[in-house]
Design a protein around this motif. Structure first.
Motif, PDB file in Angstrom:
ATOM      1  N   ALA A 311       8.487 -49.756-120.279  1.00 42.49           N
ATOM      2  CA  ALA A 311       9.190 -49.840-119.003  1.00 42.49           C
ATOM      3  C   ALA A 311      10.707 -49.763-119.148  1.00 42.49           C
ATOM      4  CB  ALA A 311       8.823 -51.146-118.301  1.00 42.49           C
ATOM      5  N   SER A 312      11.188 -49.708-120.380  1.00 44.18           N
ATOM      6  CA  SER A 312      12.647 -49.761-120.565  1.00 44.18           C
ATOM      7  C   SER A 312      13.101 -48.841-121.697  1.00 44.18           C
ATOM      8  CB  SER A 312      13.087 -51.199-120.847  1.00 44.18           C
ATOM      9  OG  SER A 312      12.365 -51.766-121.948  1.00 44.18           O
ATOM     10  N   CYS A 313      12.853 -49.245-122.920  1.00 44.69           N
ATOM     11  CA  CYS A 313      13.353 -48.536-124.095  1.00 44.69           C
ATOM     12  C   CYS A 313      12.839 -47.103-124.183  1.00 44.69           C
ATOM     13  CB  CYS A 313      12.981 -49.306-125.355  1.00 44.69           C
ATOM     14  SG  CYS A 313      13.593 -48.584-126.888  1.00 44.69           S
ATOM     15  N   SER A 314      11.579 -46.873-123.825  1.00 45.47           N
ATOM     16  CA  SER A 314      10.993 -45.541-123.944  1.00 45.47           C
ATOM     17  C   SER A 314      11.744 -44.520-123.099  1.00 45.47           C
ATOM     18  CB  SER A 314       9.518 -45.567-123.554  1.00 45.47           C
ATOM     19  OG  SER A 314       8.763 -46.308-124.484  1.00 45.47           O
ATOM     20  N   ALA A 315      11.995 -44.876-121.836  1.00 53.57           N
ATOM     21  CA  ALA A 315      12.737 -43.958-120.967  1.00 53.57           C
ATOM     22  C   ALA A 315      14.170 -43.808-121.441  1.00 53.57           C
ATOM     23  CB  ALA A 315      12.699 -44.456-119.523  1.00 53.57           C
ATOM     24  N   GLY A 316      14.776 -44.912-121.908  1.00 56.25           N
ATOM     25  CA  GLY A 316      16.134 -44.842-122.426  1.00 56.25           C
ATOM     26  C   GLY A 316      16.238 -43.888-123.600  1.00 56.25           C
ATOM     27  N   THR A 317      15.230 -43.934-124.472  1.00 60.22           N
ATOM     28  CA  THR A 317      15.214 -43.048-125.634  1.00 60.22           C
ATOM     29  C   THR A 317      15.036 -41.595-125.213  1.00 60.22           C
ATOM     30  OG1 THR A 317      14.285 -44.797-127.025  1.00 60.22           O
ATOM     31  CG2 THR A 317      14.057 -42.541-127.812  1.00 60.22           C
ATOM     32  N   TYR A 318      14.073 -41.348-124.341  1.00 62.32           N
ATOM     33  CA  TYR A 318      13.793 -39.976-123.913  1.00 62.32           C
ATOM     34  C   TYR A 318      15.003 -39.330-123.246  1.00 62.32           C
ATOM     35  CZ  TYR A 318      12.065 -36.132-121.041  1.00 62.32           C
ATOM     36  OH  TYR A 318      11.914 -34.910-120.427  1.00 62.32           O
ATOM     37  N   PHE A 319      15.646 -40.067-122.359  1.00 58.64           N
ATOM     38  CA  PHE A 319      16.755 -39.492-121.602  1.00 58.64           C
ATOM     39  C   PHE A 319      18.104 -39.575-122.328  1.00 58.64           C
ATOM     40  CE2 PHE A 319      13.713 -40.174-118.123  1.00 58.64           C
ATOM     41  CZ  PHE A 319      13.768 -38.931-117.521  1.00 58.64           C
ATOM     42  N   GLY A 320      18.106 -40.166-123.524  1.00 62.46           N
ATOM     43  CA  GLY A 320      19.355 -40.267-124.259  1.00 62.46           C
ATOM     44  C   GLY A 320      20.309 -41.286-123.679  1.00 62.46           C
ATOM     45  N   LEU A 321      19.754 -42.304-123.029  1.00 57.47           N
ATOM     46  CA  LEU A 321      20.566 -43.395-122.484  1.00 57.47           C
ATOM     47  C   LEU A 321      20.788 -44.405-123.610  1.00 57.47           C
ATOM     48  CD1 LEU A 321      18.712 -43.765-119.070  1.00 57.47           C
ATOM     49  CD2 LEU A 321      20.960 -42.761-119.420  1.00 57.47           C
ATOM     50  N   ARG A 322      21.726 -44.112-124.460  1.00 55.90           N
ATOM     51  CA  ARG A 322      21.970 -44.897-125.678  1.00 55.90           C
ATOM     52  C   ARG A 322      22.241 -46.362-125.388  1.00 55.90           C
ATOM     53  NH1 ARG A 322      23.388 -48.340-128.347  1.00 55.90           N
ATOM     54  NH2 ARG A 322      24.469 -48.418-130.337  1.00 55.90           N
ATOM     55  N   ASP A 323      22.806 -46.653-124.234  1.00 56.53           N
ATOM     56  CA  ASP A 323      23.241 -48.025-123.958  1.00 56.53           C
ATOM     57  C   ASP A 323      22.316 -48.760-122.997  1.00 56.53           C
ATOM     58  OD1 ASP A 323      23.835 -46.489-121.763  1.00 56.53           O
ATOM     59  OD2 ASP A 323      25.909 -47.154-121.555  1.00 56.53           O
ATOM     60  N   ARG A 324      21.084 -48.290-122.832  1.00 54.77           N
ATOM     61  CA  ARG A 324      20.147 -48.960-121.932  1.00 54.77           C
ATOM     62  C   ARG A 324      18.778 -49.083-122.575  1.00 54.77           C
ATOM     63  NH1 ARG A 324      23.798 -46.216-119.124  1.00 54.77           N
ATOM     64  NH2 ARG A 324      24.529 -46.987-117.108  1.00 54.77           N
ATOM     65  N   GLY A 325      18.060 -50.153-122.204  1.00 57.58           N
ATOM     66  CA  GLY A 325      16.685 -50.296-122.655  1.00 57.58           C
ATOM     67  C   GLY A 325      16.463 -51.255-123.799  1.00 57.58           C
ATOM     68  N   ALA A 326      17.480 -52.014-124.188  1.00 56.52           N
ATOM     69  CA  ALA A 326      17.302 -52.975-125.284  1.00 56.52           C
ATOM     70  C   ALA A 326      18.283 -54.129-125.133  1.00 56.52           C
ATOM     71  CB  ALA A 326      17.506 -52.291-126.636  1.00 56.52           C
ATOM     72  N   ILE A 327      17.912 -55.268-125.693  1.00 57.10           N
ATOM     73  CA  ILE A 327      18.806 -56.423-125.778  1.00 57.10           C
ATOM     74  C   ILE A 327      19.361 -56.413-127.190  1.00 57.10           C
ATOM     75  CG2 ILE A 327      18.951 -58.943-125.633  1.00 57.10           C
ATOM     76  CD1 ILE A 327      16.526 -58.747-123.676  1.00 57.10           C
ATOM     77  N   SER A 328      20.532 -55.799-127.335  1.00 56.89           N
ATOM     78  CA  SER A 328      21.108 -55.548-128.654  1.00 56.89           C
ATOM     79  C   SER A 328      22.604 -55.301-128.497  1.00 56.89           C
ATOM     80  CB  SER A 328      20.423 -54.320-129.273  1.00 56.89           C
ATOM     81  OG  SER A 328      20.961 -54.031-130.544  1.00 56.89           O
ATOM     82  N   PRO A 329      23.410 -55.620-129.512  1.00 52.86           N
ATOM     83  CA  PRO A 329      24.861 -55.438-129.411  1.00 52.86           C
ATOM     84  C   PRO A 329      25.236 -54.008-129.026  1.00 52.86           C
ATOM     85  CG  PRO A 329      24.342 -56.697-131.367  1.00 52.86           C
ATOM     86  CD  PRO A 329      23.043 -56.227-130.809  1.00 52.86           C
ATOM     87  N   GLY A 330      26.113 -53.889-128.025  1.00 50.10           N
ATOM     88  CA  GLY A 330      26.586 -52.598-127.567  1.00 50.10           C
ATOM     89  C   GLY A 330      25.786 -52.020-126.421  1.00 50.10           C
ATOM     90  N   PHE A 331      24.612 -52.591-126.141  1.00 51.52           N
ATOM     91  CA  PHE A 331      23.817 -52.126-125.007  1.00 51.52           C
ATOM     92  C   PHE A 331      24.308 -52.794-123.722  1.00 51.52           C
ATOM     93  CE2 PHE A 331      21.229 -50.514-128.290  1.00 51.52           C
ATOM     94  CZ  PHE A 331      20.307 -49.625-127.742  1.00 51.52           C
ATOM     95  N   LEU A 332      24.186 -52.072-122.622  1.00 59.78           N
ATOM     96  CA  LEU A 332      24.556 -52.615-121.328  1.00 59.78           C
ATOM     97  C   LEU A 332      23.719 -53.863-121.039  1.00 59.78           C
ATOM     98  CD1 LEU A 332      26.570 -51.577-119.148  1.00 59.78           C
ATOM     99  CD2 LEU A 332      24.599 -50.576-117.974  1.00 59.78           C
ATOM    100  N   ALA A 333      24.369 -54.900-120.517  1.00 58.04           N
ATOM    101  CA  ALA A 333      23.673 -56.162-120.261  1.00 58.04           C
ATOM    102  C   ALA A 333      22.888 -56.088-118.959  1.00 58.04           C
ATOM    103  CB  ALA A 333      24.663 -57.319-120.233  1.00 58.04           C
ATOM    104  N   ASP A 334      21.887 -55.202-118.954  1.00 61.10           N
ATOM    105  CA  ASP A 334      20.924 -55.082-117.861  1.00 61.10           C
ATOM    106  C   ASP A 334      19.657 -55.787-118.315  1.00 61.10           C
ATOM    107  OD1 ASP A 334      22.825 -53.409-116.795  1.00 61.10           O
ATOM    108  OD2 ASP A 334      21.644 -51.573-116.960  1.00 61.10           O
ATOM    109  N   PHE A 335      19.304 -56.877-117.639  1.00 62.11           N
ATOM    110  CA  PHE A 335      18.120 -57.603-118.089  1.00 62.11           C
ATOM    111  C   PHE A 335      17.473 -58.377-116.956  1.00 62.11           C
ATOM    112  CE2 PHE A 335      21.800 -60.286-118.886  1.00 62.11           C
ATOM    113  CZ  PHE A 335      21.414 -61.562-118.532  1.00 62.11           C
ATOM    114  N   VAL A 336      16.213 -58.706-117.188  1.00 65.13           N
ATOM    115  CA  VAL A 336      15.395 -59.404-116.207  1.00 65.13           C
ATOM    116  C   VAL A 336      15.015 -60.759-116.782  1.00 65.13           C
ATOM    117  CG1 VAL A 336      13.304 -59.302-114.803  1.00 65.13           C
ATOM    118  CG2 VAL A 336      14.494 -57.177-115.450  1.00 65.13           C
TER     119      VAL A 336
END
Length: 571
Positions: A311-336
């Protein structure tokens, strides 16, 4: 590839690194929380530092604001890999507010619904309407307007028309490439679109229901990278085997998750993601958006870490959204923030480190659209008054069979007349863009209507008027009522409109509140069911797709019934 750090000044970038190293307080630290590590597919526990809208680190941090979230779990914000905002029936600002409440923080949208009505002005409308929303809205450009040679839409979009939009930073590529025949037969107008997309180093999404074998090979060779139309597991595995990413869809009419549930485990899951495609706003408010797919997948036995990753990382990876889809340093702080993982019980949602409170959403979910585009979007009906005589047929017409939970139809032979006892109803598609007077006719089996008629201007993808009923008199009355309404949905019986839902924006979207939209949708659905419509289908979404001539087996267009497998007009 996107890097959230690129939005920082050099000074902000250095400060961010200091915070990450623990040499400076973070803006916010979430303490004692469980979080999903999408890289190892497991839940961990720790303190999470946020600065400048991004995750700065996980560990021993202090912050200017600290929140203890003991007992809570956080997961990356959800990403919808393929959606048509127009299909929610509300304008983007209203949709954004509801999507964020359900944990969706980014979407990839294809504005081909409004573009089929308004042409490039439709793309411009959606780009303007989504600019500055808290929800990140990225675009895939409509690839087939009209969907194919048999369709009759409000505009024709060429490769030349699309070219200026490919340089927009929010445009990620070419949306669902529907006209498989045009690709396989190397139609120059379609190939020019795919070629220029590749030259811009952007993605091409697919739309290939039941396509297999050598046709699939040719289709993928054109540069197509994904597909969201799989309706069975063998089809999906064949497509995975030729390199396609699979988007598992749970919309209002098309619900493919259960048939494809085997994909939600390795070795398949890492190449699969979730999408809603076409989902009404009342379904989002009642059952959820991407959170609904996660919840359903877990209930079907999918491991929770895998479901949330898809629901998150897979789409981020496919679309090349480097800064979305994970809770990790440098990623956008989008979280539920979750109260419960398995039931996807959402406590709150954060976008770029900001809590999406009701007050914040009310203030920021607004759009500024030019008066020119507002005027154009409210003037999209150009058609004659329809009489019962115009809807009569002199010969037998094909019968489309509906399939519950799917968009595909079956060929149920022919009929010379309406037969309510055998659930054979007349369906017509009336051209409404250019006053041509074209009307296509056929019959539909499996809809269930026992009296009256139903009409809607949401008729994928050309969005002419599609109507179904038990008599030509009632069908024409429903169509004319819809025309006078300026677009939307109408249920007609006993000589009057029983329920209606106005959609004044291109005949597709309402500008009302989500609460009012849900009320009207619920009311008009119940009015349809009260007339006998099969509760196993959606009275409007299912009907609307019977007009899209790129999904097997039969469809009805303004030119008559199309056989998709034979690629010809039958009636």
């Amino acid at each position: 590839m996107d890097y959230q750090q690129k939005n920082m000044t050099r000074s902000e970038y250095e400060d961010f690194l200091k915070i990450s190293a623990g040499n400076k307080p973070a803006d916010l630290v979430i303490k004692n929380v469980s979080y999903l590590d999408v890289f190892t597919n497991e839940f961990r526990k720790g303190n999470i530092a946020i600065a400048n809208g991004s995750f700065a680190g996980i560990g021993d941090y202090c912050g200017r604001v600290e929140i203890d979230m003991s007992g809570k779990t956080i997961v990356p914000g959800f990403i919808d890999g393929h959606i048509h905002i127009e299909s929610t029936t509300v304008v983007p600002s209203i949709f954004a507010k509801e999507a964020l409440k359900h944990g969706t923080t980014a979407i990839l949208t294809d504005p081909h619904e409004i573009t089929n009505v308004m042409g490039v002005d439709g793309i411009r409308y959606m780009i303007e309407a989504t600019k500055g929303l808290p929800l990140d809205v990225f675009f895939m450009l409509p690839s087939c307007v009209p969907s194919c040679e048999f369709d009759e839409s409000g505009a024709i979009i060429s490769a030349k028309d699309m070219l200026p939009f490919l340089d927009n930073s929010r445009v990620y590529g070419l949306a669902e490439l529907m006209d498989v025949n045009a690709v396989v037969n190397r139609d120059s107008s379609v190939i020019e679109k795919t070629y220029q997309t590749i030259q811009h180093n952007k993605l091409i999404d697919g739309h290939a229901p039941l396509v297999s074998g050598q046709r699939l090979m040719s289709y993928v060779a054109a540069g197509v990278l994904s597909d969201h139309e799989c309706s069975n597991i063998n089809e999906a595995i064949e497509k995975l085997g030729v390199g396609l990413w699979i988007m598992i869809r749970e919309g209002t009419a098309a619900q493919n998750l259960e048939a494809l549930i085997e994909l939600c485990k390795e070795p398949y899951a890492s190449r699969c993601m979730f999408c809603t495609d076409d989902r009404h706003i009342n379904d989002i408010m009642d059952a959820g958006h991407i959170d609904n797919i996660i919840r359903k997948s877990i209930s079907l036995g999918v491991e929770a870490p895998i479901a949330y990753k898809m629901a998150s990382c897979s789409a981020g990876t496919y679309f090349g959204l480097r800064d979305r889809g994970a809770i990790s340093p440098g990623f956008l702080a989008d979280f539920v923030v979750l109260d419960d993982v398995d039931s996807v019980k959402i406590n709150t949602v954060y976008k770029s480190g900001i809590e999406m409170t009701k007050e914040y959403l009310d203030k920021h979910c607004v759009s500024n659209i030019s008066s020119e585009l507002i005027q154009k979007s409210h003037d999209t009906f150009h058609m004659p008054t329809v009489t019962p005589k115009m809807l009569q047929n002199d010969s037998a017409l094909s019968v489309l069979g509906l399939v519950e939970g799917q968009l595909i139809t079956t060929d149920e032979g022919v009929s010379e007349k309406i037969d309510i006892d055998n659930d054979i109803l007349k369906a017509v598609v009336v051209e409404r863009h250019h006053n041509t007077g074209h009307i296509g006719m056929g019959y539909i089996k499996g809809y269930g209507l026992k009296k009256g008629a139903i009409a809607t201007s949401v008729s994928h993808d050309a969005h002419n008027i599609i109507a179904i009923g038990v008599s030509e008199e009632e069908i024409s009355a429903a169509i004319n009522s819809l025309k006078n309404l300026g677009g939307g949905m109408v249920v007609y019986a006993d000589g009057k409109v029983q329920a209606s839902y106005p959609l004044p924006v291109a005949g597709l979207m309402s500008e009302t509140s989500s609460v009012d939209a849900k009320l009207k949708l619920d009311q008009i659905h119940e009015a349809a069911f009260a007339l006998g419509v099969n509760r196993g289908i959606d009275p409007f979404m299912t009907l609307s797709f019977t007009a899209l001539p790129v999904i097997p087996e039969l469809r009805i267009t303004t030119h008559g019934v199309v056989s998709v497998s034979q690629w010809k007009i039958k009636d």
